[in-house]
Design an enzyme around this catalytic site. Structure first.
Site, PDB file in Angstrom:
ATOM      1  N   GLU A   1       0.786  -1.281   0.196  1.00  0.00           N
ATOM      2  CA  GLU A   1       0.087   0.109   0.222  1.00  0.00           C
ATOM      3  C   GLU A   1       1.024   1.290   0.297  1.00  0.00           C
ATOM      4  O   GLU A   1       1.695   0.959   0.629  1.00  0.00           O
ATOM      5  CB  GLU A   1      -0.933  -0.094   1.150  1.00  0.00           C
ATOM      6  CG  GLU A   1      -2.306   0.716   1.157  1.00  0.00           C
ATOM      7  CD  GLU A   1      -2.958   1.796   2.675  1.00  0.00           C
ATOM      8  OE1 GLU A   1      -4.410   1.809   2.328  1.00  0.00           O
ATOM      9  OE2 GLU A   1      -1.974   0.842   3.034  1.00  0.00           O
TER      10      GLU A   1
ATOM     11  N   ALA B   1      -1.553 -44.890  -2.209  1.00  0.00           N
ATOM     12  CA  ALA B   1      -1.755 -43.246  -1.287  1.00  0.00           C
ATOM     13  C   ALA B   1      -2.661 -43.595   0.097  1.00  0.00           C
ATOM     14  O   ALA B   1      -2.874 -44.570   0.398  1.00  0.00           O
ATOM     15  CB  ALA B   1      -2.801 -42.345  -2.769  1.00  0.00           C
TER      16      ALA B   1
ATOM     17  N   GLU C   1      -8.308 -40.272  -2.346  1.00  0.00           N
ATOM     18  CA  GLU C   1      -8.025 -39.462  -1.394  1.00  0.00           C
ATOM     19  C   GLU C   1      -8.872 -38.057  -1.383  1.00  0.00           C
ATOM     20  O   GLU C   1      -8.866 -37.990   0.391  1.00  0.00           O
ATOM     21  CB  GLU C   1      -6.712 -39.064  -1.692  1.00  0.00           C
ATOM     22  CG  GLU C   1      -5.772 -40.657  -1.742  1.00  0.00           C
ATOM     23  CD  GLU C   1      -6.033 -41.592  -1.303  1.00  0.00           C
ATOM     24  OE1 GLU C   1      -6.793 -41.739  -0.497  1.00  0.00           O
ATOM     25  OE2 GLU C   1      -5.555 -42.728  -1.522  1.00  0.00           O
TER      26      GLU C   1
ATOM     27  N   GLU D   1     -14.112 -47.390   0.948  1.00  0.00           N
ATOM     28  CA  GLU D   1     -13.484 -47.243  -0.496  1.00  0.00           C
ATOM     29  C   GLU D   1     -14.391 -47.677  -1.111  1.00  0.00           C
ATOM     30  O   GLU D   1     -13.476 -47.048  -2.507  1.00  0.00           O
ATOM     31  CB  GLU D   1     -12.511 -48.408   0.100  1.00  0.00           C
ATOM     32  CG  GLU D   1     -11.153 -48.818   1.299  1.00  0.00           C
ATOM     33  CD  GLU D   1     -10.572 -47.889   1.020  1.00  0.00           C
ATOM     34  OE1 GLU D   1     -10.423 -46.850  -0.271  1.00  0.00           O
ATOM     35  OE2 GLU D   1      -9.438 -46.973   1.647  1.00  0.00           O
TER      36      GLU D   1
HETATM   37  N1  BES Z   1      -7.257 -46.154   2.404  1.00  0.00           N
HETATM   38  C1  BES Z   1      -6.398 -46.497   1.308  1.00  0.00           C
HETATM   39  C2  BES Z   1      -4.669 -46.694   2.087  1.00  0.00           C
HETATM   40  C3  BES Z   1      -5.137 -48.602   2.446  1.00  0.00           C
HETATM   41  C4  BES Z   1      -4.503 -50.019   1.158  1.00  0.00           C
HETATM   42  C5  BES Z   1      -4.573 -48.338   3.608  1.00  0.00           C
HETATM   43  C6  BES Z   1      -4.648 -50.531   2.262  1.00  0.00           C
HETATM   44  C7  BES Z   1      -5.153 -49.431   3.998  1.00  0.00           C
HETATM   45  C8  BES Z   1      -4.667 -51.040   3.600  1.00  0.00           C
HETATM   46  C9  BES Z   1      -6.023 -45.668   0.458  1.00  0.00           C
HETATM   47  O1  BES Z   1      -7.643 -44.614   0.051  1.00  0.00           O
HETATM   48  C10 BES Z   1      -6.660 -46.025  -1.211  1.00  0.00           C
HETATM   49  O2  BES Z   1      -7.285 -46.558  -1.304  1.00  0.00           O
HETATM   50  N2  BES Z   1      -5.177 -46.419  -2.198  1.00  0.00           N
HETATM   51  C11 BES Z   1      -5.320 -46.727  -3.357  1.00  0.00           C
HETATM   52  C12 BES Z   1      -5.810 -46.123  -4.538  1.00  0.00           C
HETATM   53  C13 BES Z   1      -7.023 -45.529  -4.919  1.00  0.00           C
HETATM   54  C14 BES Z   1      -6.756 -44.593  -5.533  1.00  0.00           C
HETATM   55  C15 BES Z   1      -7.296 -47.300  -5.786  1.00  0.00           C
HETATM   56  C16 BES Z   1      -3.832 -47.785  -3.135  1.00  0.00           C
HETATM   57  O3  BES Z   1      -2.786 -47.691  -2.457  1.00  0.00           O
HETATM   58  O4  BES Z   1      -4.123 -48.942  -3.992  1.00  0.00           O
HETATM   59 ZN    ZN Z   2      -9.298 -45.512  -0.358  1.00  0.00          ZN
END
Ligand code: BES
Ligand code: ZN
Length: 912
Positions: A196, A286, A322, A344
């Site tokens: 400013e 992830a 995620e 999931e």
């Molecule tokens: N919550 C899972 C990660 C996870 C996987 C924790 C197995 C415990 C045991 C995460 O959200 C997930 O689903 N990740 C997937 C990717 C998704 C885009 C399908 C993975 O890790 O493949």
């Molecule tokens: Zn997941």
């Protein structure tokens, strides 16, 4: 994360204020105290104009800016260097032209402008690069003029991109430096902004007047040891410093998706910030930690040079997944792991909803449909399990993270959405999220939230909805009858498997029958009866369209058999419109013939997803012994004219998988004939492909698939081109940019010589792009030399050059290679305990290793061998569901070959 660098973006809606206090790094505001009120139009007489620094006339003589062009949005990127005490930066200003003009005047003070370009909306749409602009400078007024080659048209938007740099200012204004000493006596420098009233122009070229308020997105590049602060709690992407250039896409996608979810759920993301972190060693894809989501590098980083369009789809999918968990999973959590599908399945379902809106060009619904087909494969085996299932031990709990929770869960939700209507479904899940925020929920809670049928606009009281026109009961009705979502859905979540709907059309009667669909078990098999018996019913939301009505007709099939009366005479009926339902359809009598005839006459009479569904169901029915292979193959005959790429890819996938099976089994006559057939039949479309990254997402996917197939089948023009590109790449010492969509193909062809293979392995060690490394590793695994494959496995076990996190996909890839299948399997058997030192028995990687190295087997000897090995493990106390799935899969493969090999052989003889 102290040695990570960050890419930071203020999170949307940055309306800037006038007062800016000095803090670390840009706090940006738009400020001015000019009092001159004149705002003259462009004056034709050049004589009265001031002179710019280069001696040319400067087209504007007022202190205040013209109002013909106004800023809407700034995308600002700043990289301050606290050692050299300067900064480089770039910005993109989206402007609206209110009146035709030949120049844009901006404030700029003490900035060195390196480059300025202009893009029209059309250029942006077609990704045309910007036109370079002439920049004139008039320091006396702290202004610059951007001269455009062609007049800017009124009411259009343009994007102005400017690269610039400057020293961090001395003093206390603009973007300046400040120092402080630590307790330890160290002197540290910070860079601060204070704008400013008229100093924003010292940090970036801008319309530096209070009237020109605009929105800002700010990105700051900094070193790991520094911290960047800006006006907003920020969404950040963290990665190791050298990978910074790969973080842009993730940042853009996470902002878009976060915005989408907040709007869609009508619930704010509840934390003040969200970090997405790429971790160099990560087991799964992830993990959705609230506010700090961690990713495998390849699930978050997108390298414009080496990441393909499929890589982009994956990154988008994982981020969408995620972020959905921030609501489904983090805000509302299932009570116990038996309902993990609520997390999931929902996150997977939300990928479809969010990506289709935020990135429509990805046509994510086709990816989603493939996920449904993927899980149908395992769900039609007797070894499948119900979506909701007791799980107590850590192993059992880990096993719940499988395709049934993720994909079947998501596909069931999609079917329910289609049944209830998107509006009601959305309302139900919002109700569920709001009601159970910061709490836990179970299946039944979801069903009751979804059963409430009142719409947002309705007033509800005492179990009734009051809308403008009528009062209705606050329960759901379907075709005038009350239905409970719970009654429908428990038939899908509590029993395993997938139903088969058998249709027979007799004049205007449509006879429906449901049974359990079983892959690899035929009706004359002794076990058939027992597997069908005691099988309770599904409540199937049947949809259909007919030759005389393209409308979607609906019927809830809750009994074993039912008969519908068609309103008009029709020549054909197609069930499961758009493949939204989780069931397979078999057309008895002339049903299939009629549909095949439609496909051949004019396939566009059926919707693209109906065509995909027909191809899928036909080949599934072949595996179940209900349709002859000839018939299913005849159905693919129309594919030469198929206009929908996903449908074409669906058909191609089946044909390719037959080729792989024959090749692996060394059935050379069929392998050769299939190769001839594929190359002959798809030659026109293969020859049409360019070796580039041009076109839409699905054009590009088709290109990758077709060229991969062509080179795999040794199609000479393909091998020639790939070889040429590979040599050029080697000659350029890996610097040549090969189009990302064909990169994997070029590497795979290159990996067939020892020189190429060695060079690729060297590059694998050097590459900083996970996307590229995956492609190289795949290429290396296609070598025909066993000693090379062994070397790869050794490196994978060592875990240095090839990281342990990539061992599972390496073994999977080697097992796909006909020359590596036995090797990979022997390795697993012999190194079982070593593998268990690296991965838990029921972890993702271990299950990929087990099924990846066995489930393609198709002989009795192999089945026996695998069975013996699994039994030896079971006696040691390791038991996994996947063992049974694998054994059943191999049995199914054996049966398929027994039944269909002769027809495949004959069909090929007739067809080529
Ligand atoms: N919550 C899972 C990660 C996870 C996987 C924790 C197995 C415990 C045991 C995460 O959200 C997930 O689903 N990740 C997937 C990717 C998704 C885009 C399908 C993975 O890790 O493949
Ligand atoms: Zn997941």
């Amino acid at each position: 994360v102290s040695h990570f660098s960050a890419m930071v973006n203020t999170h949307r809606k940055l309306i800037l204020n006038i007062y800016c206090s000095a803090i670390i790094l840009p706090q940006i505001c738009i400020c001015s105290q000019f009092t001159s009120s004149s705002n003259d139009q462009y004056n034709e007489n050049p004589g009265v104009f001031p002179v710019a620094t280069n001696g040319e006339p400067f087209p504007w003589r007022e202190l205040r800016l013209p109002t013909k062009v106004i800023p809407l949005h700034y995308d600002l990127f700043v990289h301050p260097n606290l050692t050299s005490l300067d900064f480089v930066a770039s910005e993109k200003i989206e402007v609206l032209v209110r009146d035709t003009t030949q120049f844009i005047i901006l404030h700029s003070h003490g900035l060195e402008i390196m480059n300025a370009t202009l893009q029209s909306e059309e250029d942006l749409r077609y990704k045309k690069s910007g036109e370079k602009l002439t920049v004139l400078s008039y320091p006396a007024h702290q202004q610059i003029a951007l001269l455009v080659p062609e007049k800017l048209m009124a009411d259009l938007r343009y994007s102005v991109a400017i690269d610039f740099q400057a020293k961090l200012a001395d003093g206390f204004e603009g973007f300046y430096k400040s120092t402080y000493r630590t307790l330890g006596g160290e002197t540290r420098t910070i860079a601060v902004t204070d704008f400013e009233p008229t100093h924003a122009r010292m940090a970036f070229p801008c319309f530096d007047e209070p009237l020109f308020k605009a929105n800002f997105s700010i990105k700051i590049r900094r070193e790991s040891r520094h911290i960047a602060l800006s006006n907003m709690p920020k969404v950040s992407i963290y990665a190791s410093p050298d990978k910074w250039s790969q973080t842009h896409y993730a940042l853009e996608a996470s902002l878009k998706l976060l915005d989408f979810y907040e709007n869609y759920f009508n619930i704010h993301y509840p934390l003040p910030k969200l970090d997405l972190v790429a971790i160099p060693d990560f087991e799964s894809g992830a993990m959705e930690n609230w506010g700090l989501v961690t990713y495998r590098e390849t699930s978050l980083l997108f390298d414009p040079k080496t990441s393909s369009t499929s890589d982009k789809l994956w990154v988008t999918k994982v981020i969408a997944h995620e972020l959905a968990h921030q609501w489904f999973g983090n805000l509302v959590t299932m009570e116990w792991w038996n309902d993990i599908w609520l997390n999931e399945g929902f996150a997977t379902y939300m990928e479809l909803i969010s990506v289709n809106v935020t990135y429509p060009e990805l046509q994510f619904d086709n990816i989603f449909l493939n996920d449904c087909f993927e899980v149908i494969k395992s769900d039609s085996l007797n070894s499948s399990r119900p979506v909701s299932k007791q799980a107590e031990t850590p192993t059992q709990i880990q096993e719940m993270f499988d395709d049934i929770s993720y994909k079947k869960g998501a596909c069931l939700l999609n079917m329910l959405k289609d049944f209830l209507s998107e509006e009601k479904f959305k309302k139900g899940i919002i109700h569920y999220l709001k009601k159970f925020s910061y709490r836990n929920a179970k299946n039944d809670d979801l069903w009751s939230s979804l059963s409430n049928s009142c719409l947002e606009s309705d007033f509800t009281s005492g179990g009734f909805c009051y809308s403008d026109s009528k009062t209705t009961s606050n329960t759901l009705t379907f075709l005038e009858e009350n239905v409970e979502v719970k009654d429908i859905m428990t038939t899908w979540t509590r029993q395993k498997g997938i139903p088969l709907v058998v249709v027979e059309q007799e004049g205007r009667l449509l006879k429906l029958r449901q049974e359990r669909f079983l892959n690899g078990v035929f009706r004359d098999d002794p076990e058939w009866g027992a597997l069908q018996e005691r099988w309770y019913l599904w409540h199937i939301p049947v949809t259909y369209s007919t030759s005389s009505s393209n409308a979607i007709h609906r019927h809830l099939l809750t009994s074993k058999t039912d008969t519908l009366y068609l309103p008009e005479k029709t020549s054909w009926v197609k069930l499961n419109v758009d493949s939204n339902g989780y069931y397979i359809v078999h057309y008895e009598a002339h049903g299939w013939d009629q549909l095949i005839a439609v496909l051949n006459q004019n396939h566009t009479l059926l919707r693209p997803k109906d065509r995909i569904g027909l191809i899928h169901d036909a080949f599934q029915l072949v595996s179940a012994g209900r349709l002859t292979l000839d018939k299913a193959l005849d159905l693919t005959h129309y594919l030469q004219h198929e206009t929908s790429i996903p449908a074409l890819l669906q058909g191609l996938d089946y044909l390719e998988s037959f080729y792989h099976t024959m090749d692996r089994r060394n059935i050379s006559d069929i392998t050769e004939n299939l190769k001839r057939y594929l190359l002959q039949y798809f030659k026109p479309v293969i020859d049409m492909q360019s070796w580039s990254d041009e076109g839409s997402v699905w054009d590009r996917r088709l290109r990758s698939s077709l060229l991969k197939l062509a080179c795999y089948l040794n199609y000479a023009p393909c091998i020639r081109k790939a070889t040429e590109l590979f040599s050029q790449w080697m000659e350029s010492s890996g610097k040549l940019n090969i189009p990302s969509d064909v990169l994997k193909i070029v590497y795979s062809v290159g990996a067939q010589t020892t020189e190429g293979w060695n060079y690729l392995l060297e590059q694998y060690g050097l590459s900083l792009s996970g996307a590229e490394k995956n492609k190289i590793l795949y290429a290396l695994s296609t070598s025909k030399h066993q000693e090379k494959l062994i070397k790869l496995i050794d490196l994978g076990m060592e875990g240095k050059v090839i990281k342990t996190q990539d061992l599972a996909s390496l073994l999977y890839a080697i097992a796909r290679n006909p020359k590596g299948q036995q090797l990979a399997w022997n390795f697993v058997k012999e190194n079982w305990t070593h593998l268990l030192e690296r991965f838990e028995l029921s972890s993702f990687p271990m299950r990929i290793i087990i099924s990846g190295t066995t489930s393609h087997f198709s002989s009795k000897d192999e089945l026996q061998e695998v069975k013996l090995f699994f039994e030896s493990l079971q006696t040691q106390g390791s038991y996994l569901e996947i063992f049974q799935i694998v054994l059943e899969t191999i049995s199914k493969n054996i049966k398929w070959l027994e039944k269909n090999l002769p027809s495949l052989r004959n069909w090929l003889l007739i067809s080529i």
